[in-house]
Each structure stands twice: as structure tokens, then as C-alpha cells.
Write an enzyme that holds these catalytic residues in place. Sequence first.
Site, PDB file in Angstrom:
ATOM      1  N   LYS A  39       0.843  -1.203   0.000  1.00 27.07           N
ATOM      2  CA  LYS A  39       0.000   0.000   0.000  1.00 27.07           C
ATOM      3  C   LYS A  39       0.877   1.251   0.000  1.00 27.07           C
ATOM      4  O   LYS A  39       2.082   1.170   0.272  1.00 27.07           O
ATOM      5  CB  LYS A  39      -0.899  -0.021   1.242  1.00 27.07           C
ATOM      6  CG  LYS A  39      -0.115  -0.021   2.550  1.00 27.07           C
ATOM      7  CD  LYS A  39      -0.945  -0.491   3.724  1.00 27.07           C
ATOM      8  CE  LYS A  39      -0.115  -0.418   5.000  1.00 27.07           C
ATOM      9  NZ  LYS A  39      -0.760  -1.080   6.126  1.00 27.07           N
ATOM     10  N   ARG A  82     -10.004  -0.585  14.602  1.00 32.47           N
ATOM     11  CA  ARG A  82      -9.856   0.193  13.382  1.00 32.47           C
ATOM     12  C   ARG A  82     -10.818  -0.431  12.379  1.00 32.47           C
ATOM     13  O   ARG A  82     -12.014  -0.318  12.551  1.00 32.47           O
ATOM     14  CB  ARG A  82      -8.377   0.129  12.958  1.00 32.47           C
ATOM     15  CG  ARG A  82      -7.875   1.375  12.347  1.00 32.47           C
ATOM     16  CD  ARG A  82      -6.379   1.323  12.132  1.00 32.47           C
ATOM     17  NE  ARG A  82      -5.950   0.157  11.354  1.00 32.47           N
ATOM     18  CZ  ARG A  82      -4.727  -0.016  10.892  1.00 32.47           C
ATOM     19  NH1 ARG A  82      -3.797   0.891  11.136  1.00 32.47           N
ATOM     20  NH2 ARG A  82      -4.391  -1.083  10.205  1.00 32.47           N
ATOM     21  N   TYR A 106      16.945  30.071   6.078  1.00 35.85           N
ATOM     22  CA  TYR A 106      15.883  30.817   6.751  1.00 35.85           C
ATOM     23  C   TYR A 106      16.161  30.961   8.235  1.00 35.85           C
ATOM     24  O   TYR A 106      16.581  30.010   8.907  1.00 35.85           O
ATOM     25  CB  TYR A 106      14.550  30.090   6.574  1.00 35.85           C
ATOM     26  CG  TYR A 106      13.952  30.261   5.198  1.00 35.85           C
ATOM     27  CD1 TYR A 106      13.690  31.527   4.677  1.00 35.85           C
ATOM     28  CD2 TYR A 106      13.627  29.148   4.427  1.00 35.85           C
ATOM     29  CE1 TYR A 106      13.121  31.676   3.417  1.00 35.85           C
ATOM     30  CE2 TYR A 106      13.054  29.288   3.175  1.00 35.85           C
ATOM     31  CZ  TYR A 106      12.809  30.555   2.669  1.00 35.85           C
ATOM     32  OH  TYR A 106      12.254  30.702   1.431  1.00 35.85           O
ATOM     33  N   MET A 146      11.962  24.423   1.463  1.00 30.71           N
ATOM     34  CA  MET A 146      10.986  23.639   0.698  1.00 30.71           C
ATOM     35  C   MET A 146      11.636  22.787  -0.393  1.00 30.71           C
ATOM     36  O   MET A 146      11.330  21.608  -0.543  1.00 30.71           O
ATOM     37  CB  MET A 146       9.935  24.565   0.066  1.00 30.71           C
ATOM     38  CG  MET A 146       8.816  23.813  -0.630  1.00 30.71           C
ATOM     39  SD  MET A 146       7.644  24.887  -1.454  1.00 30.71           S
ATOM     40  CE  MET A 146       6.817  25.659  -0.070  1.00 30.71           C
TER      41      MET A 146
HETATM   42  C1  LIG Z   1       0.096  -1.942   6.760  1.00 29.45           C
HETATM   43  C2  LIG Z   1      -0.423  -3.259   7.150  1.00 29.45           C
HETATM   44  C3  LIG Z   1       0.449  -4.354   7.301  1.00 29.45           C
HETATM   45  C4  LIG Z   1       1.951  -4.214   7.280  1.00 29.45           C
HETATM   46  O1  LIG Z   1       2.386  -3.695   8.515  1.00 29.45           O
HETATM   47  P1  LIG Z   1       3.943  -3.379   8.837  1.00 29.45           P
HETATM   48  O2  LIG Z   1       3.915  -2.905  10.233  1.00 29.45           O
HETATM   49  O3  LIG Z   1       4.350  -2.321   7.877  1.00 29.45           O
HETATM   50  O4  LIG Z   1       4.699  -4.639   8.648  1.00 29.45           O
HETATM   51  C5  LIG Z   1      -0.123  -5.584   7.536  1.00 29.45           C
HETATM   52  N1  LIG Z   1      -1.468  -5.730   7.641  1.00 29.45           N
HETATM   53  C6  LIG Z   1      -2.321  -4.706   7.530  1.00 29.45           C
HETATM   54  C7  LIG Z   1      -3.787  -4.929   7.678  1.00 29.45           C
HETATM   55  C8  LIG Z   1      -1.838  -3.424   7.297  1.00 29.45           C
HETATM   56  O5  LIG Z   1      -2.686  -2.393   7.209  1.00 29.45           O
END
Ligand SMILES: *Cc1c(COP(=O)(O)O)cnc(C)c1O
Length: 350
Positions: A42, A136, A252, A300
Site C-alpha cells: 500500500k 480500526r 531561513y 521547501m
Molecule cells: C500496513 C499493514 C500491514 C503491514 O504492517 P507493517 O507494520 O508495515 O509490517 C499488515 N497488515 C495490515 C492490515 C496493514 O494495514
Amino acid sequence: MPAEPSCPPPPLRLTLDPAALAHNWRALDRLSGTAAAGAAVKADGYGIGARRAVPVLAAAGCRDFFVAHWAEAAALVDLVDPACLAVLHGPLTAAEAAWAQANGVRPVLNSLEQIERWQAVGGGVCHLMVDTGINRLGLPLAALGDSRLAALRVDILLSHLASADEESPLNGRQLEAWQAARQRVPHRRASLANSAGITLGAAYHGQLTRPGLALYGGVPCAALAGQIRPVVRPEAAILQVRTIAAGDTVGYNATFTAPGPMRVGVVGLGYADGYLRAWSGCGSAHFDGVRLPVLGRVSMDMTVIDLTATPRAGEGDWVTIDYDLPAAAQLTGLSQYELLTSLGQRLARN
Ligand SMILES: *Cc1c(COP(=O)(O)O)cnc(C)c1O
């Protein structure tokens, strides 16, 4: 007519070490024992570029890939079997459920509403997320007796740990709840552990683990230290070199004052690229094995570094930004996840 020249590459890039990525997946797969390791890809593969990461992971032996959004799956469907792509957020609309059906991408169903939505477009093999305490996404255990679950064909029954990267009684409680869910919902594979969760032991493995961070060089817990290699390296070209005198200030708000004559270089990397202001005063780069501290505030689009120790570095030369994730998290107070995923789109990834 001669072809228009294409736009030259930008003066900053994120260099990927595919061998290190493959090494990390294999290490995590081995640590997963009899379970197979999948991969969380992701957020564009945690910022390193999912389209670059997925073929490397697949060649190493990874079969299961997890994204958060449907658009992230759409960007990968031509690279892997769509049935191996799982969308963690599940179908929020009928259109998303229909898209999954049409493309063969597997939804992770997170609620009774999502289950209904999936069945309404024809159902079929899916994954099911159960909430065991992170509060969650996922069905609460109390919903597992609902009759709407009976018709589901669940491949992966998954849950997600809240505190896998620390010693916490929550880990054991989530393990027990996940075990209970496994007894109640027919499924093909069970999955609980993220990167850190893999180190909690075989009881947490099920048939599939889901590492993300550690694939990309993050070290979320001491048990993984020494097993994970850095995967990405930000690099930036020196745009300009200047000589400053004692008493001159840099950047800055003039937070750095030269104690004597210095040679400084301006690199084209700034907080808009994810090189956040947290690096002001503690960041550094390397050239030819010489450490070059960041001077003053990160701005930036630019950061100034001290070139005094390396007279050979000049305009157009590339320096490597020090970005070792565990050390960087210590220095900046940012999490390793943030350090990876904030690296911006102006860094060339090729
Ligand atoms: C992001 C995620 C993972 C991976 O977690 P890490 O801590 O990056 O290894 C696994 N399962 C779910 C449901 C996630 O959202």
C-alpha cells in the site's frame, strides 16, 4: 522533424536496491516458519514505488499482495494475478464491489455492510478482516455469528495487531481473539502478523504473514535487527557551491552561523520532497565516504550541506542523503513509516 528531446531527469532520486528488497522478503518468509510471507505494498509500496517493488517481490517468491485502496490495486493488476491482490479497505460502494468482480481483485470485507455489498454483486472468494482489539477496520467478534457470514467463501481470515512492535499484554489478547475467530469462521488461510508480529512466535503466524515496513528496510523491533537490509537511498545533486566567511549565516532564520571560512553546497531536496524540517541541525549526506552535515534549516526545495571536508565535491555531483531508517527515526523523532512514505514524487524512482 527531429523528435522533441524528453525532459531530463530531476536532480534528486530514490535509488532502490532490488537485491536488498528480495533479501528482506526471504528473511521474513523464513522467520514466518511454515507460514508464507505476503507483502503490504500500500501507499505505493511505502513510498519506494509499488510497480518497482512488486516484480522484485514476486520473483523472490511472494504471492500475496496487500494494498489499501482500489486505485492502488488498479495500478498493479497488470503485474500480478489479480486474485493475489487484496484491498484492505474493502468495498465502500457498489461500484467498488463491481470493479473487484470485473477485475478479479479480492476485497477484504470489514463489516456486515461490506459483506452485503459483496454478495449483492455476486460474491465469490473474498478475505475477511476481524477486529481483535485495534478498533480500526474489521468485524467485531460479536458479529461472527451473523447469518450473513454463512454464504461467504473466505480465503484469508485476517486480523491486525496494534502493538506488535512492543511487549504488551494486548498481543496475547489479540492472539486469543484471532484464534477464537478461526474456530468460528470457515476459511482457507489465517493471517495476523505484520513485520514485528512475525517475531512474536509461531502462534502468531497462521498460514500467511503480512510484512510491510521491514521489506523496505525498516526495523520495527530489536528481534529484526541484523536481519534487514536498507532498500532505498535518497540521492541529490549539488546545485551550487559557495564559500562563506566566519559570521555568515545559512538559510531561513539564520539558524546556522559559520565559525570560520566554509565551503557549502546547496542540494535540491527539501521538505516538499519529504525531507522534513526535522532534519535541520541533525541531517547529513555522504560523498566519497565523507560525512557532510546539514547546515541551518531545511527549506521547501533545498538543503545546504557542509562541503568543507570534501574539496572534490562540486556542482552537479551527487551526494547520498543519510537515511538509515532506525537511526533516522532516532534523530528526527519521526516514525520509520513516516520517513519512508513521506518521500515525495519529485524524487525520480527508476
Ligand atoms: C500496513 C499493514 C500491514 C503491514 O504492517 P507493517 O507494520 O508495515 O509490517 C499488515 N497488515 C495490515 C492490515 C496493514 O494495514
